[in-house]
Design a protein around this motif. Structure first.
Motif, PDB file in Angstrom:
ATOM      1  N   PHE A 103      -8.236   7.399  -0.097  1.00  0.00           N
ATOM      2  CA  PHE A 103      -7.775   7.147   1.262  1.00  0.00           C
ATOM      3  C   PHE A 103      -8.550   8.005   2.241  1.00  0.00           C
ATOM      4  O   PHE A 103      -9.207   8.983   1.865  1.00  0.00           O
TER       5      PHE A 103
ATOM      6  N   VAL B  47      -6.653   3.098   3.611  1.00  0.00           N
ATOM      7  CA  VAL B  47      -6.990   3.067   2.187  1.00  0.00           C
ATOM      8  C   VAL B  47      -8.425   2.595   2.018  1.00  0.00           C
ATOM      9  O   VAL B  47      -8.929   1.785   2.795  1.00  0.00           O
TER      10      VAL B  47
ATOM     11  N   PHE C  98       0.972   4.177  -2.840  1.00  0.00           N
ATOM     12  CA  PHE C  98       0.660   5.560  -2.490  1.00  0.00           C
ATOM     13  C   PHE C  98       1.806   6.492  -2.861  1.00  0.00           C
ATOM     14  O   PHE C  98       1.596   7.557  -3.446  1.00  0.00           O
TER      15      PHE C  98
ATOM     16  N   SER D 182      -6.692   4.327  -5.195  1.00  0.00           N
ATOM     17  CA  SER D 182      -6.017   5.589  -4.854  1.00  0.00           C
ATOM     18  C   SER D 182      -6.675   6.339  -3.703  1.00  0.00           C
ATOM     19  O   SER D 182      -6.041   7.196  -3.083  1.00  0.00           O
TER      20      SER D 182
ATOM     21  N   GLY E 108      -8.364  11.565  -2.411  1.00  0.00           N
ATOM     22  CA  GLY E 108      -7.638  10.727  -3.362  1.00  0.00           C
ATOM     23  C   GLY E 108      -8.330  10.405  -4.656  1.00  0.00           C
ATOM     24  O   GLY E 108      -7.852   9.559  -5.420  1.00  0.00           O
TER      25      GLY E 108
ATOM     26  N   THR F 164       0.832  -1.201   0.000  1.00  0.00           N
ATOM     27  CA  THR F 164       0.000   0.000   0.000  1.00  0.00           C
ATOM     28  C   THR F 164       0.865   1.248   0.000  1.00  0.00           C
ATOM     29  O   THR F 164       0.616   2.193  -0.769  1.00  0.00           O
TER      30      THR F 164
END
Length: 272
Positions: free
Chosen positions: A216, A203, A129, A214, A158, A125
């Motif tokens: 979060f 996430v 990111f 993407s 995000g 993750t």
């Protein structure tokens, strides 16, 4: 990504047992391609009324489990092409470090938001990111949703589309604490609800396992959720103070999932 939603949406789903009523949290984003959202609850729920939870009652819920040590310095990650990308992004490297931290600084409309990402918690993750941040995927995006109820306090960010439905065009598997709590089912019954503590960066997914993208969550107050969301870092104390001040101005209550568009925008202008 933080709200109960229907299948195929993006966000966080949380359920809290309060006053004998099953209450739905607002951690989810509507993701038609299944890239970033919160999984829908398995039963019909209603949003928790503001009086249903108190700080004291939230404190009684189980905490996240300890992070188990990893016995390797690198892991192999799987990133699977899925749906259409909200913004052009290349797949991250499939090799990720499990040691140390990565610091990401978001310059935003309310000031600098610093995140400390823990590779030991969720190496794949963090790898994703950081890759997206370095590619400029998050630049010019806003945290499109704010929830400010006790037991449900977070920003959802995000998504370049600002709708809660956008992602990077790929997904990847869940990590801590999802894997640890899933493993507990072989020896006992893991907690159905845990408190994701203030300062957590988690996430979002599409409402199904292993569909991270993407989007979060920036958790600004202890938040009750099913333990289905990967934790990969924390917000610094100075940055939490900025988010608190912005959240104090409220939201427009426009989301059917709870919360709404923040009255004080939190827009990422650049990434350092």
């Amino acid at each position: 990504m933080i709200s109960p939603t229907s299948t195929g949406s993006s966000g966080l789903r949380g359920l809290a047992a309060a006053a004998g009523v099953l209450l739905g949290a607002a951690l989810t984003a509507g993701c038609s391609s299944g890239e970033a959202s919160t999984p829908p609850p398995t039963t019909t729920t209603t949003q928790a009324p503001s009086h249903a939870l108190t700080s004291e009652s939230v404190s009684r819920y189980p905490r996240l489990p300890d992070v188990p040590p990893l016995d390797t310095t690198t892991v192999s990650c799987s990133y699977t092409t899925s749906g259409s990308a909200a913004r052009t992004a290349t797949l991250p490297s499939t090799s990720a470090s499990t040691t140390g931290t990565a610091e990401v600084a978001f310059e935003t409309s309310i000031g600098r938001i610093d995140l400390v990402l823990d590779r030991g918690h969720a190496p794949c993750t963090v790898n994703s990111f950081v890759s997206l941040a370095q590619q400029g995927f998050y630049s010019g995006t806003s945290c499109h949703r704010l929830s400010d109820e006790i037991g449900q306090q977070y920003y959802q960010c995000g998504d370049p589309t600002g709708t809660g439905t956008g992602g990077p065009g790929y997904t990847f598997p869940d990590e801590y604490p999802v894997q640890q709590l899933t493993a507990q089912t072989a020896t006992g019954r893991p907690p159905e609800i845990v408190a994701y503590p203030r300062g957590t960066v988690a996430v979002a997914d599409s409402g199904r396992a292993d569909t991270n993208g993407s989007q979060f969550f920036l958790v600004t107050g202890d938040t009750l959720l099913r333990p289905d969301y990967t934790v990969f870092g924390r917000i610094t104390d100075e940055s939490l103070a900025l988010l608190d001040a912005a959240a104090a101005t409220g939201h427009d209550a426009s989301s059917v999932l709870g919360g709404g568009v923040p009255n004080t925008p939190v827009t990422i202008t650049s990434v350092g």
